[in-house]
Design a protein around this motif. Structure first.
Motif, PDB file in Angstrom:
ATOM      1  N   PRO A  27       0.806  -1.230   0.000  1.00 30.66           N
ATOM      2  CA  PRO A  27       0.000   0.000   0.000  1.00 30.66           C
ATOM      3  C   PRO A  27       0.838   1.279   0.000  1.00 30.66           C
ATOM      4  CG  PRO A  27      -0.836  -1.578   1.628  1.00 30.66           C
ATOM      5  CD  PRO A  27       0.491  -2.101   1.156  1.00 30.66           C
ATOM      6  N   ALA A  45       0.244   3.283  -3.179  1.00 28.82           N
ATOM      7  CA  ALA A  45      -1.055   3.950  -3.200  1.00 28.82           C
ATOM      8  C   ALA A  45      -1.039   5.175  -2.298  1.00 28.82           C
ATOM      9  CB  ALA A  45      -2.142   2.972  -2.756  1.00 28.82           C
ATOM     10  N   SER A 102      -1.677   9.137  -3.423  1.00 27.72           N
ATOM     11  CA  SER A 102      -2.662   9.979  -2.729  1.00 27.72           C
ATOM     12  C   SER A 102      -2.008  11.204  -2.111  1.00 27.72           C
ATOM     13  CB  SER A 102      -3.364   9.164  -1.632  1.00 27.72           C
ATOM     14  OG  SER A 102      -4.141   8.132  -2.178  1.00 27.72           O
ATOM     15  N   GLU A 146      -3.836  13.280  -9.060  1.00 27.36           N
ATOM     16  CA  GLU A 146      -3.261  12.021  -8.598  1.00 27.36           C
ATOM     17  C   GLU A 146      -2.504  11.307  -9.717  1.00 27.36           C
ATOM     18  OE1 GLU A 146      -6.145   9.510  -6.733  1.00 27.36           O
ATOM     19  OE2 GLU A 146      -5.898  10.506  -4.791  1.00 27.36           O
ATOM     20  N   VAL A 154      -5.556  -1.225  -3.487  1.00 20.95           N
ATOM     21  CA  VAL A 154      -6.449  -0.465  -4.376  1.00 20.95           C
ATOM     22  C   VAL A 154      -7.641  -1.338  -4.745  1.00 20.95           C
ATOM     23  CG1 VAL A 154      -4.638   1.014  -5.309  1.00 20.95           C
ATOM     24  CG2 VAL A 154      -5.104  -1.179  -6.398  1.00 20.95           C
ATOM     25  N   ASP A 170      -8.484   3.081 -10.431  1.00 23.20           N
ATOM     26  CA  ASP A 170      -8.049   4.000  -9.377  1.00 23.20           C
ATOM     27  C   ASP A 170      -6.620   4.462  -9.689  1.00 23.20           C
ATOM     28  OD1 ASP A 170      -7.090   5.168  -6.958  1.00 23.20           O
ATOM     29  OD2 ASP A 170      -8.548   4.004  -5.819  1.00 23.20           O
ATOM     30  N   ARG A 214      -4.395   5.271  -7.870  1.00 27.44           N
ATOM     31  CA  ARG A 214      -3.443   4.719  -6.912  1.00 27.44           C
ATOM     32  C   ARG A 214      -2.904   3.355  -7.354  1.00 27.44           C
ATOM     33  NH1 ARG A 214      -6.563   4.426  -1.527  1.00 27.44           N
ATOM     34  NH2 ARG A 214      -8.155   3.674  -3.009  1.00 27.44           N
ATOM     35  N   ALA A 215      -3.487   2.792  -8.440  1.00 25.98           N
ATOM     36  CA  ALA A 215      -2.987   1.535  -8.994  1.00 25.98           C
ATOM     37  C   ALA A 215      -1.757   1.747  -9.878  1.00 25.98           C
ATOM     38  CB  ALA A 215      -4.086   0.845  -9.794  1.00 25.98           C
TER      39      ALA A 215
END
Length: 399
Positions: free
Chosen positions: A56, A59, A63, A76, A294, A299, A301-302
Motif C-alpha cells: 500500500p 497507493a 494519494s 493524482e 487499491v 483507481d 493509486r494503482a
C-alpha cells in the motif's frame, strides 16, 4: 596504441594472443570495479518499484502527492506518475555516480560533474515529458473500461513505440549531443560509398561531439527513411585509422541492410503491446490488487502496481533481449566483413575498440548471457578469423 601484434587473419590462434596480459587485466579490473555499482543500481530501482507497487506504500504515495495539487483525479495521475519517475531516478543516481567515478579513474570520462548533473536533469525532463501524457491516457482508458482497457492501450503502446523509433534521432539525440555535418573529403566519400554499395540511402554523415563526455569510440546509423543518417563519434575520428572507421560504419550499415532497426521497431511495438496485454490480465487479479491496497485498476493509486508489474516483466525478459541483440551483432559483423573483404582491418578495429573502451575482452560466460548486448572482443575476432579462413578456402577451391 597497442603493445601486441595481431596474427594473420586466416591463421589459427589462441585468443589470448590478441591482447597482452596487462590489457586483459585492465579490462577485467574495470568490469569488476563498476559491476557492483551498475548491478546495484538496477536492483535498487527494481526493489523500489516492487515495494511501491506491491504494498500500500505506492497507493499512499500517489494519494499524498496528489493532495499537494488539489487531490483531483488528474492531480493524482500526473503527480503520482511524476513522483514515481523522480524517485526511480533519484534512487539510481548514487549508483550512476559510482559507475562514473570508476570510469573517471580509467580515463574514460571527460565531462565534469556539473555537466553530468545537467545531463541527469535533461534525462529527468525527457522521462517526465514522455511518461505524464502516457499515464493520463492510460487511466482515461482504465476509467472508461476497467476490464478491457488493455485492448486500446496495447494498440496505442505499439504505435507510440514505432513513433518514438522514427522521432528519436530528431527529438531525443539532439538533447544530449551536438551534431555537425562531416566535412567533404575522402572519409565522407568512403562512408557514403559504402552505403551506396549496400543500396542504402542515407540523408547525411554527421559527427557527434561525444568527446565532451567520454573517450569511448562508437558510430551508428540511426533513423528510418527520411531521418536515416550515419553518425560518427568525434573520438573515433581522432583515434582510429580511416579504414577502421569504415569498418565500424560497415557494421552499422549491416543493421540497416538486414532491417534490424525496422525489425527492432516492429518487435518493440509487438513487445509493448504484449506487455500491456499481460498487465491487463494481472490488473484484475484480486490478490495483486489487495497487496497494492487499491479496489481496481481504474483507481490512479494503482499506478505503482502497474509500474511494478511492467518493471518485473522487463527484468525477466532482459536475458532473452540480450541474446537476440548478440545474434544481430554477429550478423552485422559478418556483413561488415563481406562488404569490405578486409578481415585484417576488422580485427584491428575490434582490438582498438576494446582497448580504448577498456572492455573486458573475455568476460565470464554467465555475465555475457545475462547482460551483454554484444559478443566479447575475443569472440568477434575469432569469428573474423574463421570467416577469413573460410573465404580463403572457398577461393582456393574455386581456382
Amino acid at each position: 596504441m597497442t603493445d601486441s601484434v595481431s596474427p594473420t587473419p586466416g591463421t589459427p590462434t589462441d585468443p589470448t594472443d590478441d591482447f597482452t596480459p596487462t590489457q586483459r587485466a585492465r579490462g577485467r579490473a574495470l568490469r569488476r570495479s563498476q559491476l557492483p555499482w551498475a548491478l546495484g543500481g538496477r536492483l535498487a530501482g527494481l526493489a523500489l518499484t516492487l515495494i511501491l507497487g506491491l504494498t500500500p506504500a505506492g497507493a499512499g504515495l500517489v494519494s499524498g502527492v496528489g493532495d499537494w495539487f488539489g487531490g483531483s483525479w488528474t492531480a493524482e495521475v500526473l503527480a503520482g506518475a511524476a513522483a514515481l519517475v523522480v524517485l526511480g531516478q533519484a534512487v539510481q543516481l548514487p549508483f550512476g555516480a559510482g559507475v562514473r567515478t570508476v570510469r573517471i579513474r580509467y580515463g574514460l570520462v571527460t565531462q565534469g560533474w556539473g555537466g553530468w548533473a545537467v545531463d541527469a536533469l535533461r534525462g529527468l525532463a525527457l522521462a517526465l515529458t514522455l511518461t505524464l501524457p502516457v499515464a493520463l491516457g492510460l487511466f482515461a482508458l482504465t476509467g472508461r473500461s476497467p476490464e478491457y482497457w488493455w485492448i486500446p492501450a496495447a494498440g496505442a503502446a505499439a504505435l507510440l513505440t514505432a513513433a518514438l523509433s522514427f522521432l528519436y534521432p530528431l527529438l531525443v539525440e539532439p538533447v544530449f549531443n551536438r551534431f555537425t555535418p562531416m566535412p567533404p573529403g575522402p572519409l565522407r566519400s568512403a562512408l557514403l560509398g559504402l552505403a551506396e554499395q549496400d543500396g542504402i540511402r542515407v540523408r547525411d554523415v554527421l559527427v557527434a561531439d561525444a568527446s565532451r563526455r567520454t573517450t569511448a569510440l562508437n558510430a551508428y546509423v540511426s533513423g528510418l527513411g527520411a531521418t536515416r543518417r550515419i553518425v560518427v563519434y568525434d573520438t573515433l575520428l581522432s583515434t582510429a585509422e580511416p579504414r577502421e572507421v569504415e569498418l565500424v560504419v560497415a557494421h552499422e550499415l549491416g543493421h540497416v541492410k538486414h532491417r534490424d532497426v525496422l525489425t527492432g521497431t516492429v518487435l518493440g511495438a509487438v513487445g509493448a503491446a504484449v506487455v500491456v496485454a499481460l498487465l491487463g490480465g494481472l490488473s484484475g487479479w484480486a490478490p495483486l490488487l489487495s497487496a497494492a491496497g487499491v479496489p481496481d485498476v481504474s483507481d490512479p493509486r494503482a499506478l505503482p502496481m502497474l509500474a511494478a508489474c511492467a518493471a518485473l516483466l522487463g527484468a525477466l525478459s532482459g536475458p532473452a533481449q540480450c541474446a537476440v541483440s548478440r545474434h544481430v551483432e554477429v550478423r552485422a559483423d559478418r556483413h561488415a566483413l563481406e562488404l569490405t573483404s578486409d578481415a585484417e582491418q576488422f580485427i584491428a578495429m575490434q582490438r582498438r575498440l576494446a582497448l580504448v573502451n577498456v572492455s573486458d575482452v573475455d568476460p565470464p560466460r554467465v555475465l555475457e548471457l545475462l547482460f551483454a548486448t554484444h559478443p566479447s572482443a575475443t569472440r568477434r575476432i575469432a569469428a573474423a578469423r574463421a570467416w577469413a579462413a573460410a573465404s580463403a578456402h572457398n577461393a582456393a577451391a574455386a581456382d
